[in-house]
Design a protein around this motif. Structure first.
Motif, PDB file in Angstrom:
ATOM      1  N   PHE A 448       0.826  -1.199   0.000  1.00  0.00           N
ATOM      2  CA  PHE A 448       0.000   0.000   0.000  1.00  0.00           C
ATOM      3  C   PHE A 448       0.863   1.253   0.000  1.00  0.00           C
ATOM      4  O   PHE A 448       1.976   1.253   0.534  1.00  0.00           O
ATOM      5  N   PRO A 449       0.330   2.334  -0.542  1.00  0.00           N
ATOM      6  CA  PRO A 449       1.041   3.612  -0.490  1.00  0.00           C
ATOM      7  C   PRO A 449       1.198   4.074   0.959  1.00  0.00           C
ATOM      8  O   PRO A 449       0.400   3.719   1.836  1.00  0.00           O
ATOM      9  N   PRO A 450       2.213   4.891   1.251  1.00  0.00           N
ATOM     10  CA  PRO A 450       2.454   5.350   2.636  1.00  0.00           C
ATOM     11  C   PRO A 450       1.236   5.993   3.283  1.00  0.00           C
ATOM     12  O   PRO A 450       0.968   5.756   4.464  1.00  0.00           O
ATOM     13  N   ALA A 451       0.496   6.811   2.554  1.00  0.00           N
ATOM     14  CA  ALA A 451      -0.675   7.468   3.134  1.00  0.00           C
ATOM     15  C   ALA A 451      -1.717   6.439   3.556  1.00  0.00           C
ATOM     16  O   ALA A 451      -2.365   6.570   4.601  1.00  0.00           O
ATOM     17  N   ILE A 508       6.450   3.703  -8.425  1.00  0.00           N
ATOM     18  CA  ILE A 508       5.550   4.389  -9.368  1.00  0.00           C
ATOM     19  C   ILE A 508       4.090   4.108  -9.014  1.00  0.00           C
ATOM     20  O   ILE A 508       3.249   5.018  -9.007  1.00  0.00           O
ATOM     21  N   VAL A 509       3.774   2.861  -8.711  1.00  0.00           N
ATOM     22  CA  VAL A 509       2.396   2.496  -8.343  1.00  0.00           C
ATOM     23  C   VAL A 509       1.952   3.295  -7.122  1.00  0.00           C
ATOM     24  O   VAL A 509       0.853   3.858  -7.080  1.00  0.00           O
ATOM     25  N   PHE A 510       2.814   3.358  -6.109  1.00  0.00           N
ATOM     26  CA  PHE A 510       2.463   4.085  -4.884  1.00  0.00           C
ATOM     27  C   PHE A 510       2.325   5.584  -5.143  1.00  0.00           C
ATOM     28  O   PHE A 510       1.471   6.250  -4.545  1.00  0.00           O
ATOM     29  N   ASN A 511       3.154   6.117  -6.023  1.00  0.00           N
ATOM     30  CA  ASN A 511       3.066   7.552  -6.340  1.00  0.00           C
ATOM     31  C   ASN A 511       1.698   7.911  -6.916  1.00  0.00           C
ATOM     32  O   ASN A 511       1.234   9.051  -6.773  1.00  0.00           O
ATOM     33  N   HIS A 512       1.056   6.940  -7.563  1.00  0.00           N
ATOM     34  CA  HIS A 512      -0.251   7.191  -8.156  1.00  0.00           C
ATOM     35  C   HIS A 512      -1.398   6.627  -7.301  1.00  0.00           C
ATOM     36  O   HIS A 512      -2.544   6.625  -7.751  1.00  0.00           O
ATOM     37  N   GLY A 513      -1.080   6.161  -6.071  1.00  0.00           N
ATOM     38  CA  GLY A 513      -2.119   5.705  -5.155  1.00  0.00           C
ATOM     39  C   GLY A 513      -2.599   4.304  -5.392  1.00  0.00           C
ATOM     40  O   GLY A 513      -3.690   3.942  -4.947  1.00  0.00           O
ATOM     41  N   GLY A 514      -1.807   3.480  -6.075  1.00  0.00           N
ATOM     42  CA  GLY A 514      -2.215   2.109  -6.340  1.00  0.00           C
ATOM     43  C   GLY A 514      -1.881   1.173  -5.187  1.00  0.00           C
ATOM     44  O   GLY A 514      -1.118   1.508  -4.281  1.00  0.00           O
ATOM     45  N   THR A 515      -2.466  -0.012  -5.218  1.00  0.00           N
ATOM     46  CA  THR A 515      -2.242  -1.053  -4.213  1.00  0.00           C
ATOM     47  C   THR A 515      -1.625  -2.260  -4.896  1.00  0.00           C
ATOM     48  O   THR A 515      -2.137  -2.733  -5.913  1.00  0.00           O
ATOM     49  N   VAL A 516      -0.520  -2.754  -4.338  1.00  0.00           N
ATOM     50  CA  VAL A 516       0.127  -3.948  -4.874  1.00  0.00           C
ATOM     51  C   VAL A 516      -0.624  -5.168  -4.349  1.00  0.00           C
ATOM     52  O   VAL A 516      -0.725  -5.365  -3.136  1.00  0.00           O
ATOM     53  N   ASP A 517      -1.155  -5.957  -5.241  1.00  0.00           N
ATOM     54  CA  ASP A 517      -1.880  -7.160  -4.828  1.00  0.00           C
ATOM     55  C   ASP A 517      -0.919  -8.304  -4.564  1.00  0.00           C
ATOM     56  O   ASP A 517      -0.937  -8.913  -3.499  1.00  0.00           O
ATOM     57  N   LYS A 518      -0.074  -8.586  -5.548  1.00  0.00           N
ATOM     58  CA  LYS A 518       0.878  -9.688  -5.349  1.00  0.00           C
ATOM     59  C   LYS A 518       1.987  -9.627  -6.385  1.00  0.00           C
ATOM     60  O   LYS A 518       1.881  -8.940  -7.421  1.00  0.00           O
ATOM     61  N   TYR A 519       3.063 -10.350  -6.049  1.00  0.00           N
ATOM     62  CA  TYR A 519       4.177 -10.542  -6.975  1.00  0.00           C
ATOM     63  C   TYR A 519       4.060 -11.962  -7.507  1.00  0.00           C
ATOM     64  O   TYR A 519       3.941 -12.918  -6.738  1.00  0.00           O
ATOM     65  N   ILE A 520       4.093 -12.107  -8.820  1.00  0.00           N
ATOM     66  CA  ILE A 520       3.943 -13.429  -9.444  1.00  0.00           C
ATOM     67  C   ILE A 520       5.203 -13.709 -10.242  1.00  0.00           C
ATOM     68  O   ILE A 520       5.288 -13.398 -11.440  1.00  0.00           O
TER      69      ILE A 520
END
Length: 665
Positions: A448-451, A508-520
């Motif tokens: 998740f992003p820091p915020a 980059i994902v966090f900078n745009h407010g995205g959530t990482v679901d998983k690494y595959i």
């Protein structure tokens, strides 16, 4: 039970046990610091008892005071009373048919004073006058005392007691530096008793040494000597059990049947005095009234009716002459009142004893067991509330013990133990929870992003919500030909390249407010629009994909110069209604999205051109004209019966446009 839970159970159990052990050790090593706390609490119970009518003990008026006050000196027109005046008072009290007259004085001068014969004769005729002697109760002084006067030794020898002792009396107070009423007066008195006191560590007088050892004999206190004679108990009928009781066999109060009286004592031979109230509680008479009573036969008859059969304690309480000390019921109390209260305690058998070590141990063991059970099974709030209830129960038990059983309770020690146990257990839980939060925070930071992480840590219950349906935008990315290239590289280099790649992509994902679901493997799955609601989740996702492709091209150049493999990725994006929330097994769950839109996003990634971004029609509708896209028509994807319309986002000119149509790169 999990390893972590077993560790917490062992830790909390150890902390509770340690709390009780530490408090017990403090009371044992520093009794002068901790014991007064309990004593002062018990003093408040004595005050409560004397101030509440239905708790107040019944005063037996057999014990009374005759006081030398400022008024006495003024009425007799003398600043210092002469012994001839005491002689008249002794005669008058005898004529009033008192049962005993105990003088809180030591007449210590040798015979020769012209008034001494009058006092000696009065005491002989009265036959019920008791006088004092003093013994220092310090063993250190006993070792250094000077040679005692032969006359004093003869006086002591004549008044010592030989008792039946059942046990070790080495703990009894040993007297030294004796000071006694002069021999001629002592010889005609009813008896001598020591008026020495032992003050507790906090300066309060709570007990009287009934018996003090000197040389090979026992010497009774003045009140004990008086009451034994009053009850008709000679020394040979007294049995001493150190640390338990002094037994007065066949004690007989005038007009009553004989019975044994058991007086609780401590290891030093002291009895707890049951103070019935402030100084004014007992009856007090002025010495001057007693003195002048013989001036009139009628007056003497009136006094006889008043004092017949009474035990009279005579003392000087005038200003400058009074030995004042704090007692449980009063901060400044004439110590002659202690003698009267000691007599009253034995006369009424209003005895108190201290709780034994075995009783205290059983109570603390029970409390400790309850706290261990609570610490293992209760939340912090429930544990604290239950512990507070146990402390209140201790207080209630102390009241019952004191008022109903006449047992001096040990309340401070168990309450301190409970308090320390609660503090240590809560501190451990707080530290442990903070460690767990740190673990969770580090884990969340990977997804998740820091915020969002800050909000989750502040409101963890938000992550425990049930799964819900929401329209989200899902992104899949994958490194092209990674398996082929990685087979030729060492494992450490593969790990290094992947770590660098994922760090860049996730940032980059966090900078745009995205959530990482998983690494595959070498692939990445992310989504936008949850847990933080985002109305523009599709645009955020597409812009993130563009920035990812640009960053991949920069990494490609750096890796190529470093001898790495050529880096290129495919990205697929789809928007649709999915199920989102915490899902998984009880012991391990993940915050993820499920549904056919997720599967379509993955299929779009596998169909995307290397280095390109392939999006669905729904995503294209949501981003509008904010990005340059090219329609690729419909494609057939595995698992979906109908063809899917797709669009490719132009990366080189794919920045989001502002309202003037210019780029915001």
């Amino acid at each position: 039970m999990s390893t972590n839970k077993r560790q917490n159970v062992r830790a909390t159990t150890a902390l509770v046990v340690a709390s009780f052990a530490v408090v017990a050790l403090c009371f044992r090593l520093l009794p002068w610091v901790f014991e007064p706390w309990n004593s002062q609490l018990v003093d408040r119970l004595f005050v409560l008892r004397s101030s509440v009518s239905w708790l107040r003990p019944v005063y037996d008026p057999t014990v009374v005071h005759v006081d030398i006050t400022n008024s006495t000196l003024h009425r007799l027109d003398d600043f210092y009373l002469k012994r001839v005046q005491f002689a008249r008072a002794v005669r008058n009290l005898a004529a009033m048919r008192t049962a005993a007259q105990a003088y809180d004085f030591i007449f210590g001068t040798k015979p020769g004073d012209r008034d001494d014969p009058a006092l000696i004769e009065a005491a002989r005729e009265a036959g019920n006058a008791y006088f004092g002697l003093a013994l220092a109760l310090s063993p250190q002084r006993a070792a250094r005392e000077a040679k005692v006067n032969e006359e004093v030794l003869r006086t002591l020898a004549s008044t010592k007691w030989v008792l039946n002792v059942d046990g070790d009396v080495s703990g009894f107070h040993r007297g030294s530096a004796p000071l006694a009423t002069f021999p001629a007066l002592a010889a005609v008195s009813k008896g001598l008793g020591h008026i020495s006191i032992k003050i507790d560590a906090d300066g309060v007088v709570r007990r009287v040494p009934l018996l003090v050892r000197y040389e090979d004999g026992f010497y009774p206190s003045l009140p004990f000597r008086v009451i034994c004679d009053y009850l008709g108990v000679p020394p040979q009928h007294i049995r001493v059990v150190p640390g338990e009781a002094v037994v007065l066999r066949q004690a007989r109060r005038p007009g009553a049947s004989p019975r044994d009286i058991h007086i609780p004592i401590d290891r030093a031979g002291s009895m707890i005095v049951s103070f019935i109230g402030p100084w004014e509680t007992m009856k007090h008479y002025n010495f001057a009234d007693v003195y002048i009573a013989s001036d009139s036969r009628d007056e003497l008859e009136v006094w006889r009716d008043e004092l017949e059969g009474k035990i009279v304690v005579v003392s000087d309480v005038s200003t400058g002459s009074t030995d004042l000390r704090p007692v449980p019921t009063d901060t400044e109390y004439p110590l002659s009142g202690m003698h009267a209260n000691a007599i009253h305690t034995i006369l009424t058998e209003d005895f108190f004893r201290e709780s034994t070590a075995a009783e205290a141990f059983l109570i603390e063991l029970s409390l400790m067991a309850c706290l261990i059970v609570l610490a293992r099974s209760s939340s912090s709030v429930a544990f604290t509330a239950s512990a507070a209830g146990m402390a209140a129960l201790c207080a209630g038990g102390a009241l019952v013990s004191f008022f109903s059983l006449h047992v001096i309770p040990q309340v401070v020690r168990p309450v301190l133990s409970i308090g320390l146990a609660v503090f240590l257990v809560l501190a451990y839980r707080y530290i442990n929870e903070e460690k767990q939060k740190e673990v969770y925070r580090r884990s969340f930071e990977a997804y998740f992003p820091p915020a969002v992480v800050r909000k989750i840590m502040a409101h963890p219950e938000s992550m425990a919500m049930s799964a819900q349906r929401k329209e989200l935008t899902v992104l899949f990315s994958d490194i092209a030909s990674f398996t082929t290239y990685s087979s030729a590289l060492a494992p450490d280099r593969i790990r290094g390249f992947l770590n660098e790649y994922f760090d860049a992509m996730v940032e980059i994902v966090f900078n745009h407010g995205g959530t990482v679901d998983k690494y595959i493997g070498d692939g990445l799955m992310v989504f936008f629009g949850d847990p933080e609601p985002q109305e523009d989740h599709a645009a955020r996702c597409v812009q993130a994909a563009i920035d990812m492709q640009r960053r991949v091209r920069e990494l490609h150049k750096a890796w190529r110069n470093a001898g790495g493999f050529p880096l290129a990725v495919r990205i697929g994006i789809n928007t649709g209604e999915v199920v989102v929330g915490n899902m998984g097994a009880r012991r391990q769950f993940s915050y993820t999205v499920l549904g056919s839109p997720v599967n379509l996003a993955q299929r779009l990634e596998s169909n995307a051109p290397v280095g390109g971004i392939l999006i669905s029609e729904r995503t294209r509708q949501l981003i509008g004209d904010g990005f340059q896209t090219k329609a690729l028509g419909e494609i057939k994807v595995k698992g979906i019966a109908e063809p899917v319309a797709v669009h490719e986002v132009t990366v080189s000119q794919g920045e989001a446009k502002d309202s003037n149509g210019t780029g915001n790169a």
